[in-house]
Design a protein around this motif. Sequence first.
Motif, PDB file in Angstrom:
ATOM      1  N   VAL A  36      29.054  44.735  47.678  1.00 49.73           N
ATOM      2  CA  VAL A  36      29.600  44.424  46.944  1.00 49.73           C
ATOM      3  C   VAL A  36      30.990  45.752  46.802  1.00 49.73           C
ATOM      4  N   ARG A  37      30.190  47.026  46.759  1.00 48.39           N
ATOM      5  CA  ARG A  37      31.467  48.172  46.158  1.00 48.39           C
ATOM      6  C   ARG A  37      32.015  47.970  47.318  1.00 48.39           C
ATOM      7  N   PRO A  38      32.874  48.038  48.535  1.00 45.39           N
ATOM      8  CA  PRO A  38      33.943  48.342  49.178  1.00 45.39           C
ATOM      9  C   PRO A  38      34.802  46.135  48.699  1.00 45.39           C
ATOM     10  N   LEU A  39      33.929  45.245  48.591  1.00 46.92           N
ATOM     11  CA  LEU A  39      34.862  44.246  49.258  1.00 46.92           C
ATOM     12  C   LEU A  39      34.640  43.210  48.092  1.00 46.92           C
ATOM     13  N   ILE A  40      33.203  42.561  47.564  1.00 50.74           N
ATOM     14  CA  ILE A  40      33.124  41.560  46.565  1.00 50.74           C
ATOM     15  C   ILE A  40      33.652  41.884  44.924  1.00 50.74           C
ATOM     16  N   ASN A  41      33.462  43.534  44.951  1.00 49.17           N
ATOM     17  CA  ASN A  41      33.997  43.767  43.480  1.00 49.17           C
ATOM     18  C   ASN A  41      35.272  44.020  43.605  1.00 49.17           C
ATOM     19  N   PRO A  42      36.595  44.401  44.695  1.00 44.96           N
ATOM     20  CA  PRO A  42      37.470  44.363  44.315  1.00 44.96           C
ATOM     21  C   PRO A  42      38.125  42.962  44.211  1.00 44.96           C
ATOM     22  N   MET A  43      37.787  42.288  45.276  1.00 44.44           N
ATOM     23  CA  MET A  43      37.732  40.968  45.264  1.00 44.44           C
ATOM     24  C   MET A  43      38.021  39.932  43.693  1.00 44.44           C
ATOM     25  N   THR A  44      36.772  40.468  43.606  1.00 46.12           N
ATOM     26  CA  THR A  44      37.069  39.976  41.824  1.00 46.12           C
ATOM     27  C   THR A  44      37.735  40.382  40.803  1.00 46.12           C
ATOM     28  N   GLN A  45      37.982  41.613  40.562  1.00 45.94           N
ATOM     29  CA  GLN A  45      39.209  42.154  40.577  1.00 45.94           C
ATOM     30  C   GLN A  45      40.538  41.457  40.429  1.00 45.94           C
ATOM     31  N   SER A  46      40.821  41.585  41.531  1.00 45.16           N
ATOM     32  CA  SER A  46      41.728  41.265  41.420  1.00 45.16           C
ATOM     33  C   SER A  46      41.944  39.324  41.787  1.00 45.16           C
ATOM     34  N   ALA A  47      40.778  38.558  41.460  1.00 45.08           N
ATOM     35  CA  ALA A  47      41.250  37.655  41.066  1.00 45.08           C
ATOM     36  C   ALA A  47      41.614  37.787  39.200  1.00 45.08           C
ATOM     37  N   LEU A  48      40.740  38.473  38.294  1.00 42.87           N
ATOM     38  CA  LEU A  48      40.756  38.581  37.691  1.00 42.87           C
ATOM     39  C   LEU A  48      42.798  38.765  37.239  1.00 42.87           C
ATOM     40  N   ARG A  49      43.103  39.564  37.664  1.00 44.44           N
ATOM     41  CA  ARG A  49      44.394  40.118  38.204  1.00 44.44           C
ATOM     42  C   ARG A  49      45.372  39.138  38.455  1.00 44.44           C
ATOM     43  N   THR A  50      45.034  38.297  39.444  1.00 48.59           N
ATOM     44  CA  THR A  50      46.131  37.254  39.746  1.00 48.59           C
ATOM     45  C   THR A  50      45.689  35.549  38.733  1.00 48.59           C
ATOM     46  N   ARG A  51      45.274  35.445  38.250  1.00 45.45           N
ATOM     47  CA  ARG A  51      44.626  34.422  37.678  1.00 45.45           C
ATOM     48  C   ARG A  51      45.783  33.889  36.253  1.00 45.45           C
ATOM     49  N   TYR A  52      45.925  36.095  35.249  1.00 46.55           N
ATOM     50  CA  TYR A  52      46.423  35.899  34.438  1.00 46.55           C
ATOM     51  C   TYR A  52      47.487  37.070  34.582  1.00 46.55           C
ATOM     52  N   ASN A  53      48.232  36.617  36.271  1.00 44.07           N
ATOM     53  CA  ASN A  53      49.817  37.717  36.177  1.00 44.07           C
ATOM     54  C   ASN A  53      49.748  38.892  35.444  1.00 44.07           C
ATOM     55  N   LEU A  54      48.171  39.889  35.536  1.00 42.99           N
ATOM     56  CA  LEU A  54      48.369  41.430  35.482  1.00 42.99           C
ATOM     57  C   LEU A  54      48.336  42.410  36.235  1.00 42.99           C
ATOM     58  N   ASP A  55      48.913  43.438  35.238  1.00 44.48           N
ATOM     59  CA  ASP A  55      48.792  44.438  36.808  1.00 44.48           C
ATOM     60  C   ASP A  55      47.218  45.150  36.542  1.00 44.48           C
ATOM     61  N   GLN A  56      47.840  46.475  37.052  1.00 48.14           N
ATOM     62  CA  GLN A  56      45.812  46.864  37.106  1.00 48.14           C
ATOM     63  C   GLN A  56      45.799  47.700  35.557  1.00 48.14           C
ATOM     64  N   LYS A  57      46.755  48.567  35.237  1.00 51.40           N
ATOM     65  CA  LYS A  57      47.058  48.897  33.440  1.00 51.40           C
ATOM     66  C   LYS A  57      46.388  47.727  32.889  1.00 51.40           C
ATOM     67  N   ASP A  58      47.149  46.889  33.105  1.00 49.07           N
ATOM     68  CA  ASP A  58      46.345  45.644  32.192  1.00 49.07           C
ATOM     69  C   ASP A  58      45.605  45.360  31.733  1.00 49.07           C
ATOM     70  N   VAL A  59      44.657  45.801  32.204  1.00 49.69           N
ATOM     71  CA  VAL A  59      43.011  45.404  32.150  1.00 49.69           C
ATOM     72  C   VAL A  59      42.160  46.356  31.310  1.00 49.69           C
ATOM     73  N   ASP A  60      41.485  45.986  31.027  1.00 49.04           N
ATOM     74  CA  ASP A  60      40.889  46.487  29.959  1.00 49.04           C
ATOM     75  C   ASP A  60      39.668  47.347  31.144  1.00 49.04           C
ATOM     76  N   PRO A  61      39.661  48.101  30.539  1.00 50.27           N
ATOM     77  CA  PRO A  61      38.707  48.875  31.816  1.00 50.27           C
ATOM     78  C   PRO A  61      36.963  48.579  31.572  1.00 50.27           C
ATOM     79  N   LYS A  62      36.940  48.172  29.731  1.00 45.46           N
ATOM     80  CA  LYS A  62      35.286  47.015  29.753  1.00 45.46           C
ATOM     81  C   LYS A  62      34.917  46.199  30.500  1.00 45.46           C
TER      82      LYS A  62
END
Length: 236
Positions: free
Chosen positions: A120-146
Motif C-alpha cells: 500500500v505505502r510504496p506502490l498502491i498509494n502512489p499509483m492511485t495518486q498518479s492516476a488522479l494527476r494523470t486523469r485531470y492533468n494535474l501537477d503535484q501542487k494542484d492536488v488538495d492535501p486533504k
Amino acid sequence: MEWLKLIGIAIIIIGFLVKIDTIAVILIAAIATGLVSGMDFTQILATLGKAFVDQRLVTLFVLTLPMVGLIERFGLKKQASNLIGKVQKVTSGRLMTLYLILRKVAGLASIRINGHPQFVRPLINPMTQSALRTRYNLDQKDVDPKDIDKIKAQTSAMENYGNFFGQNLFIGSAGVLLMAGTFKSLHINVNAVDLVLASLPIAGVTIVIVWLNNILFDRYLDRKYGRSHKGVRNDE
C-alpha cells in the motif's frame, strides 16, 4: 482464589489505558499470572521462551523491512507512478477496486504478497495518486492535501477490507482452522469447508459495496477537478 489468576487481564487493560509500552505490559502480565499460579520465575521464563519459539513464524514480518527499503532504494515507487501516468483511462477508484479484488484472490490462494508496508505505502498509494494527476492533468501542487490524505486512507482501507473479509477464503488459513477446531471441541458439526463457503458471500458483498464507494469517490474527484482543469477525459 482462582479469580486471582486473571490478574494478567487487569494488568493489560490498565497498561493500555495509561499507554504504557505494549511489550512491557504484556510481559508484566505474563509474569504476574505465572507467579499467582504457583510457577517459579525459571518456569515462567521457560514457558515464555517456548511460546516464542513455537510461534516464531509470527516474527517473519521483520523480513518486510529490508524489502520496503529495497523498493524505496531502487525507485519502484516512482516507476509505478510513471506506469500509471501512461494509462489514460484508469481512475483512482478503479485502481483501488482492482487492488481489492487482487487482495481477495490472493487470500483465496493463500498468497501473502500484500500489506500496508509492502504494497500500500510504496506502490498502491502512489499509483492511485498518479492516476488522479494523470486523469485531470494535474501537477503535484494542484492536488488538495486533504484529497491526498483521503487517498491514503482509502488505499489503506482496501487492504483492510481485503484482509479482514478475505482471510478465511482459504481452507488452510490459521483463522479457519482455529474456528473449525473450536467448533469441534464444542461438538458443533461445522468443518473448515463450511466456514469457507460461508465466507464467500461476505467477500462478494464487500467487493460490491467497496466498488460502489469507489465510484462515488471518483465522482467526487471529477466534480472537484474535472471542471477546473482542461484535458480531463470524460470516458465514464
